[in-house]
Design an enzyme around this catalytic site. Structure first.
Site, PDB file in Angstrom:
ATOM      1  CB  SER A   1      93.376  52.714  23.062  1.00 41.91           C
ATOM      2  OG  SER A   1      92.376  53.246  22.232  1.00 41.91           O
ATOM      3  CB  THR A   2      94.349  57.324  22.087  1.00 42.57           C
ATOM      4  OG1 THR A   2      92.969  57.031  21.902  1.00 42.57           O
ATOM      5  CG2 THR A   2      94.688  58.631  21.399  1.00 42.57           C
TER       6      THR A   2
ATOM      7  CG  HIS B   1      91.030  49.957  21.455  1.00 40.86           C
ATOM      8  ND1 HIS B   1      90.867  50.696  22.605  1.00 40.86           N
ATOM      9  CD2 HIS B   1      90.788  48.668  21.809  1.00 40.86           C
ATOM     10  CE1 HIS B   1      90.534  49.887  23.603  1.00 40.86           C
ATOM     11  NE2 HIS B   1      90.490  48.653  23.141  1.00 40.86           N
TER      12      HIS B   1
ATOM     13  CG  MET C   1      90.076  57.094  24.479  1.00 32.47           C
ATOM     14  SD  MET C   1      89.361  58.513  23.617  1.00 32.47           S
ATOM     15  CE  MET C   1      88.921  57.787  22.050  1.00 32.47           C
TER      16      MET C   1
ATOM     17  CG  ASP D   1      88.963  47.186  26.276  1.00 37.45           C
ATOM     18  OD1 ASP D   1      88.364  46.307  26.914  1.00 37.45           O
ATOM     19  OD2 ASP D   1      89.468  46.999  25.150  1.00 37.45           O
TER      20      ASP D   1
END
Length: 337
Positions: A183-184, A210, A303, A306
């Site tokens: 993600s991030t 994401h 973050m 998931d």
């Protein structure tokens, strides 16, 4: 000891966005707006003068755009962070992916609400989460930097890519698929890690990053140019092949299923999981059911949580799990959980 406030410089050529973002930041505890700039050229001057910790940085600006600001900061080794404001267009997606590769922390898509007030509310909700995450990440990185190691540090390593290669050379059963959730900080991490893998990787690779629609396609095309592996945004019914990397389309879910003598990706419009679409858990569940012990699950920077339940199921089916270490994560959330 009191933590100093996070100093933020707002950079946007639109008066409305400068006003909305500044007002939002003034509402957040531990944040100090140190100034605003109408383009990148002014921003660089104010960075030198004000020493902010973070920029909210528009991509499209006159005189000097957001990408050029990031390049100048990279050239001068300036450590200020950046959260990009992007247009929801193909050009905006391409520029955003380039910004993330240049080290931007994250991005927010400029909303297109029916009214100015609606757009402002949408922007507040998105930007608040990103800035709070950046502030937490900065705080953790400061703690890590100040910590006195109780034992000699481990020698530096290439982390995830190196461990993947060790697993691939192990004498026991080798993975035939790699399922990766991120993600991030993901685009920069993938740009570092994927080009390290050889073209003859004896496994297919499935990635959930994401991101919204359009942005995953831009990311896949960017990575494909840099990698020996073939990287693309997945389409429904596409076979999972050795040496190929399939990235889940933004705004959709991706799972795998057996179809005759091959495994194919299924792209669905199923609901979000963990507020994510695509979701790592959604993909990992199907990988556990189809591949079992011959899968390798990887969780990298990001973050939230998931992927945790999906990893648990993969582990129960005998798969190997690898997580990115804290020192190299932009956000040590998903791997930590």
């Amino acid at each position: 000891m009191t933590t100093p406030p996070l100093r933020v410089l707002v950079v946007d050529d639109t008066v409305m966005y400068r006003k909305v973002i500044s007002e939002l930041l003034d509402e957040l505890p531990g944040i100090e707006v140190v100034g605003a700039a109408a383009n990148g050229k002014i921003a660089l001057q104010k960075i030198e003068l004000l020493h902010p910790d973070l920029l909210t940085l528009d991509l499209a600006m006159p005189e000097m755009d957001g990408l050029e600001v990031l390049r100048r900061l990279q050239d001068t080794n300036t450590s200020v962070g950046a959260i990009m404001l992007s247009a929801f267009t193909t050009e905006g997606a391409d520029a955003t992916v380039a910004a993330l590769r240049l080290g931007a922390f994250d991005f927010v898509v400029k909303p297109t609400g029916r009214t100015i007030d609606e757009s402002a509310q949408m922007l507040r909700a998105e930007l608040r989460t990103k800035i709070e995450t950046f502030a937490r990440a900065q705080s953790i990185h400061r703690i890590l930097a100040d910590a006195v190691p109780s034992k000699p540090p481990l020698p530096p390593r290439t982390d995830v890519a190196e461990r993947m290669q060790r697993l691939a050379m192990a004498p026991h059963a080798k993975p035939t698929v790699v399922a990766l959730g991120i993600s991030t900080g993901g685009p920069q991490a993938l740009t570092t890690m994927l080009p390290m893998l050889p073209a003859d990787l004896a496994a297919g690779m499935l990635i959930v990053q994401h991101m919204p629609p359009m942005f995953t396609k831009s990311l896949a095309e960017s990575l494909d140019e840099k990698c020996a592996l073939h990287v693309c945004e997945a389409h429904d019914g596409q076979a999972v092949e050795l040496g190929h990397v399939l990235i889940a389309p933004g705004g959709k879910q991706m799972r795998v299923e057996r179809a005759d003598d091959r495994v194919v990706a299924r792209i669905t419009d199923d609901p979000p999981e963990n507020s994510c679409k695509p979701s790592v858990d959604y993909l990992f569940r199907s990988v556990a059911n189809v591949y079992g012990a011959s899968a390798l699950g990887i969780i990298m920077t990001g973050m939230g949580s998931d992927g945790t339940l999906g990893c648990r199921l993969l582990k129960r089916r005998g798969a190997t799990i690898v997580t990115q270490d804290e020192a190299t994560c932009v956000v040590y959330g998903m791997p930590k959980v």
